[in-house]
Structure formats: C-alpha cells, structure tokens
Design a protein around this motif. Structure first.
Motif, PDB file in Angstrom:
ATOM      1  N   GLN A 173      44.326  28.995  50.836  1.00 49.96           N
ATOM      2  CA  GLN A 173      42.959  29.148  51.337  1.00 49.96           C
ATOM      3  C   GLN A 173      42.614  30.634  51.528  1.00 49.96           C
ATOM      4  N   GLU A 174      43.600  31.418  51.955  1.00 54.50           N
ATOM      5  CA  GLU A 174      43.372  32.857  52.114  1.00 54.50           C
ATOM      6  C   GLU A 174      43.190  33.529  50.756  1.00 54.50           C
ATOM      7  N   VAL A 175      43.894  33.045  49.750  1.00 55.39           N
ATOM      8  CA  VAL A 175      43.708  33.572  48.392  1.00 55.39           C
ATOM      9  C   VAL A 175      42.293  33.266  47.913  1.00 55.39           C
ATOM     10  N   GLU A 176      41.835  32.036  48.157  1.00 51.32           N
ATOM     11  CA  GLU A 176      40.472  31.657  47.776  1.00 51.32           C
ATOM     12  C   GLU A 176      39.441  32.548  48.455  1.00 51.32           C
ATOM     13  N   ALA A 177      39.669  32.824  49.738  1.00 45.74           N
ATOM     14  CA  ALA A 177      38.730  33.657  50.487  1.00 45.74           C
ATOM     15  C   ALA A 177      38.705  35.081  49.948  1.00 45.74           C
ATOM     16  N   LEU A 178      39.847  35.553  49.429  1.00 47.32           N
ATOM     17  CA  LEU A 178      39.939  36.923  48.934  1.00 47.32           C
ATOM     18  C   LEU A 178      39.333  37.093  47.556  1.00 47.32           C
ATOM     19  N   ILE A 179      39.621  36.161  46.634  1.00 44.92           N
ATOM     20  CA  ILE A 179      39.204  36.368  45.237  1.00 44.92           C
ATOM     21  C   ILE A 179      38.259  35.288  44.721  1.00 44.92           C
ATOM     22  N   GLY A 180      37.964  34.288  45.538  1.00 41.95           N
ATOM     23  CA  GLY A 180      37.064  33.210  45.104  1.00 41.95           C
ATOM     24  C   GLY A 180      37.843  31.998  44.612  1.00 41.95           C
ATOM     25  N   LYS A 181      37.243  30.820  44.731  1.00 43.95           N
ATOM     26  CA  LYS A 181      37.928  29.570  44.398  1.00 43.95           C
ATOM     27  C   LYS A 181      38.300  29.481  42.923  1.00 43.95           C
ATOM     28  N   ASP A 182      37.405  29.920  42.053  1.00 43.59           N
ATOM     29  CA  ASP A 182      37.662  29.781  40.623  1.00 43.59           C
ATOM     30  C   ASP A 182      38.858  30.638  40.189  1.00 43.59           C
ATOM     31  N   LEU A 183      38.861  31.939  40.571  1.00 42.68           N
ATOM     32  CA  LEU A 183      39.969  32.814  40.195  1.00 42.68           C
ATOM     33  C   LEU A 183      41.271  32.374  40.857  1.00 42.68           C
ATOM     34  N   ALA A 184      41.180  31.909  42.099  1.00 44.95           N
ATOM     35  CA  ALA A 184      42.377  31.442  42.798  1.00 44.95           C
ATOM     36  C   ALA A 184      43.010  30.268  42.054  1.00 44.95           C
ATOM     37  N   GLN A 185      42.184  29.334  41.594  1.00 45.29           N
ATOM     38  CA  GLN A 185      42.706  28.174  40.870  1.00 45.29           C
ATOM     39  C   GLN A 185      43.303  28.587  39.540  1.00 45.29           C
ATOM     40  N   GLN A 186      42.614  29.514  38.851  1.00 41.20           N
ATOM     41  CA  GLN A 186      43.152  30.018  37.585  1.00 41.20           C
ATOM     42  C   GLN A 186      44.498  30.706  37.782  1.00 41.20           C
ATOM     43  N   ALA A 187      44.573  31.558  38.802  1.00 48.65           N
ATOM     44  CA  ALA A 187      45.797  32.310  39.060  1.00 48.65           C
ATOM     45  C   ALA A 187      46.961  31.365  39.367  1.00 48.65           C
ATOM     46  N   LYS A 188      46.689  30.356  40.170  1.00 49.02           N
ATOM     47  CA  LYS A 188      47.747  29.398  40.514  1.00 49.02           C
ATOM     48  C   LYS A 188      48.181  28.602  39.286  1.00 49.02           C
ATOM     49  N   ASP A 189      47.218  28.040  38.566  1.00 51.18           N
ATOM     50  CA  ASP A 189      47.548  27.210  37.400  1.00 51.18           C
ATOM     51  C   ASP A 189      48.322  28.002  36.345  1.00 51.18           C
ATOM     52  N   ILE A 190      47.853  29.227  36.082  1.00 53.08           N
ATOM     53  CA  ILE A 190      48.502  30.032  35.042  1.00 53.08           C
ATOM     54  C   ILE A 190      49.880  30.486  35.499  1.00 53.08           C
ATOM     55  N   SER A 191      50.036  30.792  36.786  1.00 53.56           N
ATOM     56  CA  SER A 191      51.347  31.169  37.314  1.00 53.56           C
ATOM     57  C   SER A 191      52.356  30.051  37.082  1.00 53.56           C
ATOM     58  N   LEU A 192      51.942  28.830  37.367  1.00 56.55           N
ATOM     59  CA  LEU A 192      52.842  27.683  37.183  1.00 56.55           C
ATOM     60  C   LEU A 192      53.161  27.463  35.702  1.00 56.55           C
ATOM     61  N   LYS A 193      52.178  27.687  34.832  1.00 59.21           N
ATOM     62  CA  LYS A 193      52.417  27.539  33.393  1.00 59.21           C
ATOM     63  C   LYS A 193      53.360  28.632  32.873  1.00 59.21           C
ATOM     64  N   LEU A 194      53.157  29.872  33.344  1.00 60.32           N
ATOM     65  CA  LEU A 194      54.032  30.969  32.929  1.00 60.32           C
ATOM     66  C   LEU A 194      55.459  30.726  33.404  1.00 60.32           C
ATOM     67  N   PHE A 195      55.585  30.195  34.620  1.00 56.46           N
ATOM     68  CA  PHE A 195      56.904  29.915  35.158  1.00 56.46           C
ATOM     69  C   PHE A 195      57.593  28.813  34.356  1.00 56.46           C
ATOM     70  N   ALA A 196      56.839  27.779  34.011  1.00 55.00           N
ATOM     71  CA  ALA A 196      57.410  26.679  33.220  1.00 55.00           C
ATOM     72  C   ALA A 196      57.879  27.185  31.861  1.00 55.00           C
ATOM     73  N   ARG A 197      57.075  28.053  31.243  1.00 50.79           N
ATOM     74  CA  ARG A 197      57.470  28.638  29.959  1.00 50.79           C
ATOM     75  C   ARG A 197      58.717  29.512  30.138  1.00 50.79           C
ATOM     76  N   GLY A 198      58.722  30.288  31.224  1.00 50.95           N
ATOM     77  CA  GLY A 198      59.870  31.143  31.500  1.00 50.95           C
ATOM     78  C   GLY A 198      61.142  30.344  31.701  1.00 50.95           C
ATOM     79  N   GLN A 199      61.049  29.220  32.424  1.00 53.34           N
ATOM     80  CA  GLN A 199      62.213  28.365  32.624  1.00 53.34           C
ATOM     81  C   GLN A 199      62.695  27.763  31.306  1.00 53.34           C
TER      82      GLN A 199
END
Length: 499
Positions: A173-199
């Motif tokens: 929620q603090e991330v959303e407040a800092l950068i906005g809901k859309d960017l926060a969701q993108q950042a989270k989703d892409i982080s998880l995808k990058l991690f899955a690829r990395g694994q």
C-alpha cells in the motif's frame, strides 16, 4: 567455452592479479560524479554513465579491500540476464561494449523502490523470523517455518531506496501511495516474472536463485524499464542446488528433536550444515566472524579471503551464463585500459580543463577561455574558488581533480595579487597555466619555490596551449589543431600573393 580451469588453477591465477583492480574512477569531463558504494555514476544529457568498481560493501560499509574483476563480472551477468529477460520487460541498456567495467543506460525516472522477491526464508528475513516477527512488509508469514525453507510461492517484499543508511521495509500500500497503483502493480508483477525466469535459468545450471532485488524506471512516455543489476551475486542470493537438496533434509531432521531453538543455533553447533552462498554473504560472514559491529572500523580481508571472494564471483558468473571468464592478457592497469577504451570508442575526449577563478566578476574572461577551448573540442569546467577567501575550498577542489584518471590542465584566472595559480600549481598533480583577467600581471610569474605555473596572456592562446597538451591523447583534438595551423598558413600565403 575454453579450457575449464580447476579451482586450484583459478585461485592461483587470481593471486597473480590481486593488484588488477579498479577503485576510484574520476572522469571530470563527464561532470560531477555521484559516488555510490560500488559504482561511480555520471548523469549526461540522455544517459546514465556507470562505472562498476571493484569495491565491495557489507552492512552499508565499504571494505578497505578491492575484489579484482568484481565490477566487470557483475556487468557480464547483468548483460546476460538482460538478454534473457527482454521478452518480459525492456531494459535501459544503451551499451556495455566500451569497457568491461562500464555500462551506459538510458536516463530513466527511478521509481525509488527496491523491488525484492524472496523464494526462501533466508538472510535478514530469517533472522527476524527467528526472533519472533511474523509480518514482513505488511504480509503475514505462517508459524513453523525454518531458515532455508522454501515458500509455497515467492513473496514480494519491497523497501525504500535510501541514498544513505539502511533501506526501510514498505507495505504494498505504501508503494502504491508513492508511485501510483498502476506502476506498483506493474513493478510487482514484473518482479515476480523476472524472478521466475531467474529461477528457471539458474536451475538449468544447477543453482538455486534464493532471493533478489530489482530496480525499475520509466522513460519519457511512462513505460517501465528494468535498470541497474539483474540477478547478480551483489543483488541476489544463489546457492548450489545439490548442496541445498543434501543439507536441507539434514536440517529438518536435526530440528525435530527440539534440541535447538532455531536453525541459527543448530548451525552454531554444526557449521557443516551451513549452505554456501554465491553472494556478498561470504563477506558479511567473514566480518561477523571477526567481531565486526556497525560503528566499528571495518576489518581488512586477508589475501586468502579476497581470493575466495573473487573465486566465488568467477564461479557463479561461469555457472549462470555458461561462459568462461578470461583473465586479462594486457599489461594495462584497469584505469588506463578503461580510459583508452572510452577514448577509442569516442565516448569521452579523455581530457579536461579546470578553469579556476577567484571571483565570478571575471566570468566574461572565463567564458572566453571556455569558448576557445570548445573550438578545439576540449572539455572544460569553470570553478570559482578564491585562494584568499576560500583556501580550503580551493584545496578540496584540487584534491578532487587529483583523483582524475584522465589528464587535466588547470587554468588559473585571478587578478590583482595572484595567489590562485601559485597555490594550484603547488597542490595539483596536473600542470597549471595562468591567464589573468586583468591583462599583464607579473604576480603570476613571481610565485615561490614549489609553484610551477606557466603563463599565457590571451584566452585563445591558453586554449591552444591546452589543445597542444592533449593532442597526443585525442586524435580529434590533434586534427582540429593541425587544421587550424594549416588554415592559418594558407591565409598567410594568400595574403603574400597579393604582392
């Protein structure tokens, strides 16, 4: 791949290159450097120019030791990771072909969030968990877990990106407040995808990607890009898959009897069960073993510890990428190699002039010098430092430029009694030439022993002096200088033909 070296051979080769390191890497022509713990960063008009040094940090402290090849190995891993994740998200890379320690990326608006993904209960999170914490970044974590245990699914635990000191945990929620809901969701989703690829990629090499952090930025259109490192040993934890598969069941079995309150206590009694990490954790562990605590002087690593650290970086690079690390054949030191490479790629001129004045009232004179330097293609900066009123500031500025890996010329522009050029030439490791703003000024010529300044009265002459000084470094400056000389001769010959 080339010949595969044994651990003993590799460590022997490392010992031969313990002095092959890159530390401070000041390039004044690129402007003011933002000096990070391990990177020197320059902001140009469109790009971010990053020099990855061989410094190593732990617990937010930079160690006295340098780790040979560390900077270039991290760059190589990031390049490989960028190439293998470009289908998930675009990256900011412009080029990393100029020099092994240099990466140039597009200038982005940084989200200022460290996007951390954890696949296992490990590191600082495990330490906090063992002390009883069950909520991390707003996420509840179940009871009954053990250090080194895999989560059912990876978790997203963002932190602030602190300029100094420690990063602080953030809730989503603090991330959303800092950068906005859309960017926060993108950042989270892409982080998880990058991690899955990395694994996935790590598993193919017999490695486990335990946790990692990503940084993102947006371009002019607001499109998200991954920036900085990706899945390197400095931004991630990795370990050998077989080692984890062997030791984890033994840890679980040892904890069943209730003899140990947590895995940390078990490891203290049975250190052979500790999982070897390919990360900065080795350095952290060495410091802790030497009794280091924040606020104390940072211990110096032994030669054997430096060799082990380098070996782990090389090993994880080769295992992740499938490439073979080639030890350098050139006798050039990393700073000289870097400078030569950047000049040959025309990314820098390889020289700079510092125009020093005692007062901003002399700005028209300084500007004339700078304009004439520009005609020769010589980079320059104007600095206002009075030798009389700001002697400490002048000395600090000169000490700053003394760290430059590219040759410089200092121009002293002080009227009246010129103490500036004398002081500058006494403290500077680079040549100093006086060009007083008030015309003929003999005080420039009467500096005491140890002051070695030259003298040029006219701004155009001091600019040509600088061009002649740097003509052997940069072919473009030499060409411009020669062209000017040739044009002047032609002009004289034409004038003579009139008679």
């Amino acid at each position: 791949m080339g010949h595969v070296m044994t651990e003993s051979d590799t460590k022997s080769k490392i010992r031969q290159h313990l002095g092959y390191t890159l530390d401070d890497c000041l390039l004044p022509e690129l402007g003011r450097v933002k000096k990070g713990k391990v990177r020197d960063i320059y902001m140009t008009d469109k790009n971010v120019f990053m020099v990855a040094s061989d410094r190593v940090s732990a617990f937010d402290y930079v160690l006295p030791n340098l780790i040979p090849f560390k900077g270039q190995l991290l760059n190589k891993i990031t390049r490989w990771a960028f190439e293998n994740t470009s289908d998930i998200i675009p990256n900011a890379l412009v080029t990393d072909d100029a020099d092994p320690n240099v990466v140039i990326q597009k200038k982005m608006k940084n989200l200022n969030v460290e996007c951390i993904v954890r696949g296992y209960l490990w590191g600082s999170m495990a330490a906090a968990y063992e002390k009883g914490e069950r909520t991390f970044c707003g996420l509840p974590v179940q009871n009954g877990l053990l250090r080194f245990q895999q989560f059912p699914t990876p978790i997203f635990t963002p932190t602030t990106k602190a300029e100094v000191g420690h990063d602080e945990n953030m809730t989503y929620q603090e991330v959303e407040a800092l950068i906005g809901k859309d960017l926060a969701q993108q950042a989270k989703d892409i982080s998880l995808k990058l991690f899955a690829r990395g694994q996935e990629l790590a598993a193919k090499r017999g490695l486990v990607l335990i946790d990692t952090k990503y940084e993102f930025g947006t371009d002019e259109s607001g499109k998200l890009h991954v920036i900085d490192e990706v899945n390197t040993p400095d931004s991630s934890r990795l370990c050998d898959a077989k080692e984890l598969e062997t030791k984890w069941p033994q840890i679980v079995e040892a904890m069943k009897g209730g003899q140990y309150k947590d895995v940390s206590e078990l490891l203290a009694a049975r250190p052979e069960l500790k999982v070897k990490e390919f990360s900065k954790q080795y350095v952290r562990d060495v410091l802790l073993e030497q009794g280091f605590k924040p606020g104390k002087a940072v211990p110096t690593l032994t030669e054997e510890q430096v060799v082990e650290c380098v070996y782990r970086y090389i090993n994880v690079f080769e295992r992740i990428t499938g490439q073979t690390f080639e030890f350098p054949a050139s006798p050039l030191t990393p700073p000289k190699r870097l400078l030569m490479n950047l000049v040959s790629k025309k990314l820098i001129k390889g020289c700079c002039v510092g125009i020093f004045a005692g007062s901003d009232s002399d700005m028209p004179h300084l500007q004339k010098i700078q304009d004439n330097l520009t005609k020769f293609g010589v980079p320059s900066h104007i600095r206002i430092c009075s030798a009389h009123k700001q002697p400490s500031k002048l000395e600090q500025a000169l000490e700053y430029y003394n760290r430059s890996i590219e040759p410089m010329l200092i121009v002293g522009c002080a009227g009246g009694t010129d103490a500036l050029s004398g002081t500058a030439s006494y403290h500077s490791v680079f040549p100093v030439v006086s060009c007083p703003p008030d015309g003929w000024n003999e005080s420039c010529l009467k500096n005491p022993p140890g002051s070695s300044n030259a003298y040029c009265l006219r701004p155009d002459n001091v600019a040509k002096f600088a061009a002649q000084t740097f003509s052997f470094i940069n072919d473009e400056i030499r060409s411009t200088l020669q062209k000017g000389i040739a044009e002047k001769i032609v002009k004289l010959e034409k004038a003579d033909n009139l008679y």
